[in-house]
Design an enzyme around this catalytic site. Sequence first.
Site, PDB file in Angstrom:
ATOM      1  N   ASP A   1      -6.898  -7.340  -4.022  1.00  0.00           N
ATOM      2  CA  ASP A   1      -7.960  -6.368  -3.761  1.00  0.00           C
ATOM      3  C   ASP A   1      -8.695  -6.078  -5.079  1.00  0.00           C
ATOM      4  OD1 ASP A   1      -9.570  -4.274  -3.109  1.00  0.00           O
ATOM      5  OD2 ASP A   1      -8.049  -3.208  -1.946  1.00  0.00           O
TER       6      ASP A   1
ATOM      7  N   CYS B   1     -10.152  -7.225   6.053  1.00  0.00           N
ATOM      8  CA  CYS B   1      -9.481  -6.664   4.872  1.00  0.00           C
ATOM      9  C   CYS B   1      -9.275  -5.172   5.119  1.00  0.00           C
ATOM     10  CB  CYS B   1     -10.249  -6.964   3.589  1.00  0.00           C
ATOM     11  SG  CYS B   1     -11.890  -6.240   3.478  1.00  0.00           S
TER      12      CYS B   1
ATOM     13  N   ARG C   1     -13.574  -7.848   0.053  1.00  0.00           N
ATOM     14  CA  ARG C   1     -13.110  -9.210   0.321  1.00  0.00           C
ATOM     15  C   ARG C   1     -13.649  -9.818   1.611  1.00  0.00           C
ATOM     16  NH1 ARG C   1      -6.964  -7.628  -0.206  1.00  0.00           N
ATOM     17  NH2 ARG C   1      -7.914  -5.745   0.670  1.00  0.00           N
TER      18      ARG C   1
HETATM   19  P1  4NP Z   1     -11.513  -4.411   0.540  1.00  0.00           P
HETATM   20  O1  4NP Z   1     -11.335  -3.427  -0.730  1.00  0.00           O
HETATM   21  O2  4NP Z   1     -10.330  -4.149   1.439  1.00  0.00           O
HETATM   22  O3  4NP Z   1     -11.475  -5.780  -0.059  1.00  0.00           O
HETATM   23  O4  4NP Z   1     -12.850  -4.066   1.180  1.00  0.00           O
HETATM   24  C1  4NP Z   1     -11.262  -2.046  -0.568  1.00  0.00           C
HETATM   25  C2  4NP Z   1     -12.411  -1.305  -0.493  1.00  0.00           C
HETATM   26  C3  4NP Z   1     -12.343   0.085  -0.343  1.00  0.00           C
HETATM   27  C4  4NP Z   1     -11.119   0.699  -0.274  1.00  0.00           C
HETATM   28  C5  4NP Z   1      -9.958  -0.055  -0.352  1.00  0.00           C
HETATM   29  C6  4NP Z   1     -10.029  -1.433  -0.485  1.00  0.00           C
HETATM   30  N1  4NP Z   1     -11.047   2.099  -0.151  1.00  0.00           N
HETATM   31  O5  4NP Z   1      -9.932   2.642  -0.242  1.00  0.00           O
HETATM   32  O6  4NP Z   1     -12.088   2.747   0.073  1.00  0.00           O
END
Ligand code: 4NP
Length: 161
Positions: free
Chosen positions: A123, A9, A15
């Site tokens: 997300d 991800c 995720r």
């Molecule tokens: P993930 O969600 O891609 O599902 O882990 C996110 C977690 C952190 C960030 C973006 C998406 N971030 O910008 O820090």
Amino acid sequence: MPIKILMVCLGNICRSPLAEGILASKLPKDKFIIDSAGTGNWHVGNKPDERSIATAKKNGIDISHQKGKHFNTSFFETYDYIYVMDNSNYDNVIALAKTENHKNKVQLILDELFPGENVDVPDPYYGLQNGFDMVYEMLDDSCTILAKKLIEKHLQLQNII
Ligand code: 4NP
């Protein structure tokens, strides 16, 4: 040699850690290695988001030991299958692929559930706990199908031989 599967991800804290824990819970540990990584590097070395940890725990899965990793090109060689959570992750990973073989390893995780429909796992980072629960359900459904396919493809053959 175990089959190696990578979940990807953006941040590798919401995720893909859930996807890693869910798929690992459905496959024999001696035959399959499941990992996860992010296309962004902000959370390298960190454990998953507390909300992902809580959602997994509610469902009997412990993901608290996981550590954030940053996706790099060597992962195309390390892993047999690379499952991305959304179309943006897909584009980011494919941009790093140098061969057709590398590209062919990359698939959207929800293609297992909704073949050919290009559906994203949303997300949940900027939302509430229920968003994480919803993500869990989608991933659980998709990983049930995926685990069955992987077992059929990689284990039943060994049993015959
Ligand atoms: P993930 O969600 O891609 O599902 O882990 C996110 C977690 C952190 C960030 C973006 C998406 N971030 O910008 O820090």
